[in-house]
Each structure stands twice: as C-alpha cells, then as structure tokens.
Design an enzyme around this catalytic site. Sequence first.
Site, PDB file in Angstrom:
ATOM      1  N   SER A 229      -3.841  36.126 -52.627  1.00 21.06           N
ATOM      2  CA  SER A 229      -2.267  35.768 -52.063  1.00 21.06           C
ATOM      3  C   SER A 229      -1.761  37.240 -51.770  1.00 21.06           C
ATOM      4  O   SER A 229      -1.897  38.114 -52.737  1.00 21.06           O
ATOM      5  CB  SER A 229      -1.385  35.217 -52.795  1.00 21.06           C
ATOM      6  OG  SER A 229      -0.135  35.051 -51.987  1.00 21.06           O
ATOM      7  N   LYS A 279       2.216  22.144 -50.701  1.00 20.19           N
ATOM      8  CA  LYS A 279       3.404  21.867 -49.869  1.00 20.19           C
ATOM      9  C   LYS A 279       4.074  20.697 -49.373  1.00 20.19           C
ATOM     10  O   LYS A 279       5.083  20.765 -49.443  1.00 20.19           O
ATOM     11  CB  LYS A 279       2.976  22.698 -48.262  1.00 20.19           C
ATOM     12  CG  LYS A 279       2.674  24.173 -48.305  1.00 20.19           C
ATOM     13  CD  LYS A 279       2.508  24.575 -46.981  1.00 20.19           C
ATOM     14  CE  LYS A 279       2.324  26.095 -46.724  1.00 20.19           C
ATOM     15  NZ  LYS A 279       2.388  26.627 -45.561  1.00 20.19           N
ATOM     16  N   ASP A 315       8.168  28.031 -42.182  1.00 20.60           N
ATOM     17  CA  ASP A 315       7.153  28.292 -41.414  1.00 20.60           C
ATOM     18  C   ASP A 315       7.228  28.078 -39.952  1.00 20.60           C
ATOM     19  O   ASP A 315       6.892  28.574 -39.193  1.00 20.60           O
ATOM     20  CB  ASP A 315       6.057  27.183 -42.038  1.00 20.60           C
ATOM     21  CG  ASP A 315       5.052  27.919 -43.047  1.00 20.60           C
ATOM     22  OD1 ASP A 315       5.088  28.721 -43.248  1.00 20.60           O
ATOM     23  OD2 ASP A 315       4.779  26.880 -43.749  1.00 20.60           O
ATOM     24  N   TYR A 436      -4.276  36.232 -40.335  1.00 24.95           N
ATOM     25  CA  TYR A 436      -3.663  37.363 -40.244  1.00 24.95           C
ATOM     26  C   TYR A 436      -4.839  38.555 -41.084  1.00 24.95           C
ATOM     27  O   TYR A 436      -4.407  39.682 -41.201  1.00 24.95           O
ATOM     28  CB  TYR A 436      -2.260  37.708 -40.968  1.00 24.95           C
ATOM     29  CG  TYR A 436      -2.228  37.154 -42.401  1.00 24.95           C
ATOM     30  CD1 TYR A 436      -1.949  35.908 -42.688  1.00 24.95           C
ATOM     31  CD2 TYR A 436      -2.454  37.974 -43.341  1.00 24.95           C
ATOM     32  CE1 TYR A 436      -1.831  35.369 -44.023  1.00 24.95           C
ATOM     33  CE2 TYR A 436      -2.721  37.765 -44.596  1.00 24.95           C
ATOM     34  CZ  TYR A 436      -1.951  36.451 -45.116  1.00 24.95           C
ATOM     35  OH  TYR A 436      -2.151  35.859 -46.194  1.00 24.95           O
ATOM     36  N   GLN A 464       7.802  34.409 -41.898  1.00 27.93           N
ATOM     37  CA  GLN A 464       8.195  33.439 -43.064  1.00 27.93           C
ATOM     38  C   GLN A 464       8.449  33.831 -44.354  1.00 27.93           C
ATOM     39  O   GLN A 464       9.335  33.457 -45.095  1.00 27.93           O
ATOM     40  CB  GLN A 464       7.083  32.183 -42.961  1.00 27.93           C
ATOM     41  CG  GLN A 464       5.617  32.846 -43.468  1.00 27.93           C
ATOM     42  CD  GLN A 464       5.624  32.805 -44.883  1.00 27.93           C
ATOM     43  OE1 GLN A 464       6.017  32.047 -45.717  1.00 27.93           O
ATOM     44  NE2 GLN A 464       4.623  33.896 -45.513  1.00 27.93           N
TER      45      GLN A 464
END
Length: 492
Positions: A229, A279, A315, A436, A464
């Site tokens: 992450s 999520k 988001d 990304y 975000q």
Amino acid sequence: MICIPVTGRDVEKMAQEMAVAAEQADVVELRMDYAPGADLRRLLKDRPRPVIVTYRAKRQGGMFEGPEEDRLRLVQKAVDLGAEYVDIELDAAARIRRNPKTRLIVSHHDFERTPSDLGRLHADIVAAGADIVKIATMATDIRDNLAIFDLLRRSKKETIALCMGEPGTISRIIGKKFGGYLTFASIRAGRESAPGQITARDLRTLYRYEKIGWGTELYGVIANPVAHSMSPAIQNAAFEAVGRNAVYLPFKVDGDPVAFVNAFKAIDIKGYSVTLPHKEALVAAMDEVDDLVKRVGALNTIFNREGRLIGANTDVSAALDALTAALLTEKERRSEEPPLKGRVALLLGAGGAARAVGFGLLARGVRVFIANRTHERAEALAREIGCEAVALSDLASVAADILINTTSVGMHPNVGATPFPAALLRPGMVVFDAVYNPPETRLLREARAADCRTLSGLAWFVNQAAAQFELWTERPAPRNVMEKALRERLGK
Ligand code: ATR
C-alpha cells in the site's frame, strides 16, 4: 530506542555489521548465537553503540545448539566483560551472576501464538530478577497486538514487548506509545532477525519513530494485502508536513474487519482508510454513515468523532473531481452547464471502483456503458446503478467521449497489458486510467499517441487520500507533499 540485531557468521562480519547498524541504531544487538565462537572481547572493545549480547538458545528460536553449560558460560562472559545489556531466557536467568554495569534483559519468546495470560508471564520474569522484561509472541491475528499494548501500558517495570509475524508489525512501530523500552528493526530489507521486523530506515523516515509518544494519534489503512500500500507513505508525509503528532499504520486484516475495528477501539484509532476487500463489509460497523455511503454501499474512510465511528466515501468525488479538473478545457470549465452532462462514458471493469465511478458519472448526467471480462458482472452492475452493459466484442459500437479503466489490467508488474484496443481510441477522447502504478500505463501511452486527453489514476489516488486527511484533521491537506511522496514511493 531502536535496536538493530546483527547476525554475522564470524567476528569480521559481526564487526562490519555493527558499524553499519550503528548509523541507524541506538543500541546494537550482537546475536552471538549466529557466531558462537567469535571473539566477544574484541567485538566489545571498539563498540560504537551500547550493545545487547544474546546467545539465543535453539529452544527459544535461536541458533545455539551446543550444551547449555557452554552457552551459559558465554553469557556469563558477556556480563563479566561489562556489556551494557545481556539477554537471557527466563528459564536460565537464575544461573547468571550479576555485574552492576550490565542490565539483564530476561526474555521469553512464543513462536506459536500470543497467550492471553501475559500478565503472569510478565510477573514471573520480574520475579526472576529482570532489569528489563522482554516478551515476544507470535501474532496469528492483528488483534493479538492489543494484548501486548495492554501489557506495556500496565507494566511498571521497563519492558520490551512485541508481536512477531506480519500481523504484529504494528507493535514494532507503536509499542513506544504505550511505554515500550525499545523496538527491534532490521539493518536492511531481507536481513530481518525475526518475522515481521521492518527496516530501521522505514521506522525512522516513514513512521517517524523518534516522534512517537503517549500523545501520538493513530491512523491507518485496513487492507489485505497491505504490504504494498502507498497510503502509509503519503499520509505520514502529510502529517509530517503539517506538524501533526500522528502516525499512519498498515493494518493487515484477513479476518472479519468489523471485529477488528471494534477491538481496536481499545486504542482509540482516530481514522482509517479502507480498501480491498473491506469497503462494503465495514459499513455495518459504523455508528453513522454519510448519504453517499448509503447510496453506494461502500466506504473508504472512517473518522472518529469522540468515540463515534463515521463512515464516508471520498472515492466518488475524488474520481469525478480529477476528471473534471484535469480534462475539461478552460471554456468547458467556465461554462454554466454541469461539465460532464450529456457525455458518453465507457467504463471497463465491474468491481468496486467501477461502481463508485459509475455512480458518480450517472449523478452528473453522463450516459454510462459498462464492459467487463465477466459479462454477467457488467450486466448486474448496470442493472444495479441504472446504466447499460456492453459486450467486450461490441466495444466499437459505443461512441464514448470518456473511457475509464477500473480494472487492474496494465498495473505493475504486468505493464505490457492494456484493457482496450488501441485501434478504438479516437482523437479528443478523454482516457482515464484508475491504475497509478505505473503513472503512465500502456493504455495512456497509446491514448496520448492517438491524440486523446489522458489522466492517470495518480490524481484520483491523491484526491481521495487528501479528502481523507481533511476529514480526519479538519484542515487543508498538503496535496503537493502527498503527490511527491507517492511518486517517490512508486519510483522505488
Ligand atoms: P475493484 O474494487 O478495484 O474494482 P474488483 O472488485 O476485484 O476490484 O474488480 C476488478 C475488476 O477488474 C473486475 O471487473 C475484473 O473483471 P472480472 O469481473 O471478470 O473478474 C477486472 N479484471 C481484473 N483482472 C483482469 C484481467 N486480467 N483482465 C480483464 N479484467 C480484469
């Protein structure tokens, strides 16, 4: 304090490693069990830092396999030579003669699990005459860390306590907040002396270990996997830039995320980022959610207002803002018309990201088509959010102004892949890739060559994250710092 263990196989290697470790460490642990015959006197003579001398027994996870008598003789020698600290296992502590110069770390390791009765073990170690208690247990679940934090908080004796294994990594970072005496870190990646250790460099530069203390606020990302992450790099850089006493951690949650969040109320986490695959499931754990979370059915942000957990979704607006800001011409941006209204968008993918973007596009009056490898998922999502599905074989039939890739196709390491045929890219088309890493994917490269307007997922990701930072801190996010930290991390 940061302690770096060195594990060279002979006296030369030990000495070399000690010199390198000294650049990053407050204390160096000489793991003499890796080189039991090495000349300890020589190593101690020119030590650049205080040392812990350890001849760890095999039964406690070390390398020393010889007779116990020999081992204890070596430990005794370290005491007699006046090493600052000597580590001795609980079951052997009574057999070491003390020297006022040397502090005795009496240790116990459990490589199987984190027992619930750590208080008793701690008391036994204190009773054995420890100057410093050391307890290291294996975490099988991230919640095991809470037993360690609780122990540290209650302990009156100086204590080193940590959880081993990847779920225990956070105990190595924030044990200090609860009063931990020191933490162990590796000299460099690949040289960990115990599972779950991170490098001293990451501890210092990424997590700003020096600044962690009782008052440090805790934040983090809930994900699985979490190791790659980018969020810790960008959020910690942001906290540093605004001078906030806060640290942002990776929470690898492979069990029930609701149980995790409820358990971690014990240490008052101030905010979370939430990503795959949690999520949707975490919506149920909130005391309150905003309207968008209700409508989308997914959150990516949790913030804590006086103990109440509130779920939000940054988001959707992050994606739409990135699209609007970066891709519309000046004239379009200045016009009174809602900027995206009446456009036609083709969404590739039918997962959570597609759902968030599709939802946002529809709310801004865009006509949306969804295409996906598994066509049934495209149909199901289209039905659910109220748009159209299109087969991958039929992409040419959609005259899209906007193409958005929400699949992972083209993401590192599969950078040669693309989710959309270059032949269908038309000049003037807006091409937005949610990927990304790398910032410019093959899709974007081909789109640029075809005179499309392109937008990398980097802007979405930073948007975000910045919106999360603002919800947590109620102040403007240092966006440039966040983007720079992301690009630096991606460059590694
Ligand atoms: P997210 O929440 O990030 O969107 P997800 O729910 O796992 O993640 O969805 C991933 C999307 O990428 C799905 O649409 C998936 O297609 P399937 O529904 O057919 O699984 C798509 N995807 C992932 N890998 C892909 C690949 N190699 N080729 C095509 N599509 C892929």
